[in-house]
Design an enzyme around this catalytic site. Sequence first.
Site, short mmCIF file in Angstrom:
data_model
loop_
_atom_site.label_atom_id
_atom_site.label_comp_id
_atom_site.label_asym_id
_atom_site.label_seq_id
_atom_site.Cartn_x
_atom_site.Cartn_y
_atom_site.Cartn_z
CB ILE A 59 -0.65 0.03 1.53
CG1 ILE A 59 -1.76 1.28 0.80
CG2 ILE A 59 0.00 -0.14 2.86
CD1 ILE A 59 -2.61 1.37 2.25
CB SER A 60 1.15 4.24 -2.20
OG SER A 60 1.18 3.51 -3.54
#
EC number: 2.1.1.77
Length: 219
Positions: A59-60
């Site tokens: 997940i960024s």
Amino acid sequence: MDYDEKRERLAERLRQELNLSRKVYEAIRKVPRHLFVPESYKNEAYVDTPLPIGYGQTISAPHMVAIMCELLDLREGDKVLEVGTGCGYHAAVTAEIVGKSGKVISIEYIPELAERARAILKALGYDNVEVIVGDGSKGYEKEAPYDKIYVTAAAPDIPKPLIEQLKPRGRMVIPVGDSVQWLIIVEKDESGNVRKKNWGSVRFVPLRGEYGFKSVRYD
């Protein structure tokens, strides 16, 4: 400190550090990132860092999600293509900004991630997000053209189908490169001419698919 308070603090810090617009700030402030990350990482959900979500994906970091949303200049009513659903968090932030009159089409290569993201987004009421399993490097012709396109994995080059599926006066944000990666802003004018601008250095997982990197392994 509970999740709501942590989220408020993160959103406020990003607002100050990145000079966020009201719409991006409000979206980051509203979307519960802790519901999108694996159970073992919930306590780190509001730390400004990428987190693993399985299958070699991440997940960024919240700051990168915010930056990409700002660079896209998302507007209410936009139809947006997301390449790389991952856990669904970025799609949720985008959906908050484009609103109920907008739509987010999100393509995920890994079926298990798509299924998980779809369930979370549905539970949170994001009816304006559609998650599809497929090769996002080829875009999604069925719903084209798109006002905005963004890619959450680094490609060897900008995939031709994505440029073709971008509306005139549309904008795309995509990381490009292997060991060295750059975030590229692509703009298409009314005549279909394309202009590219390099925003700066970034680090993303590699894009898989026909227009992605061929030798990508998922554990």
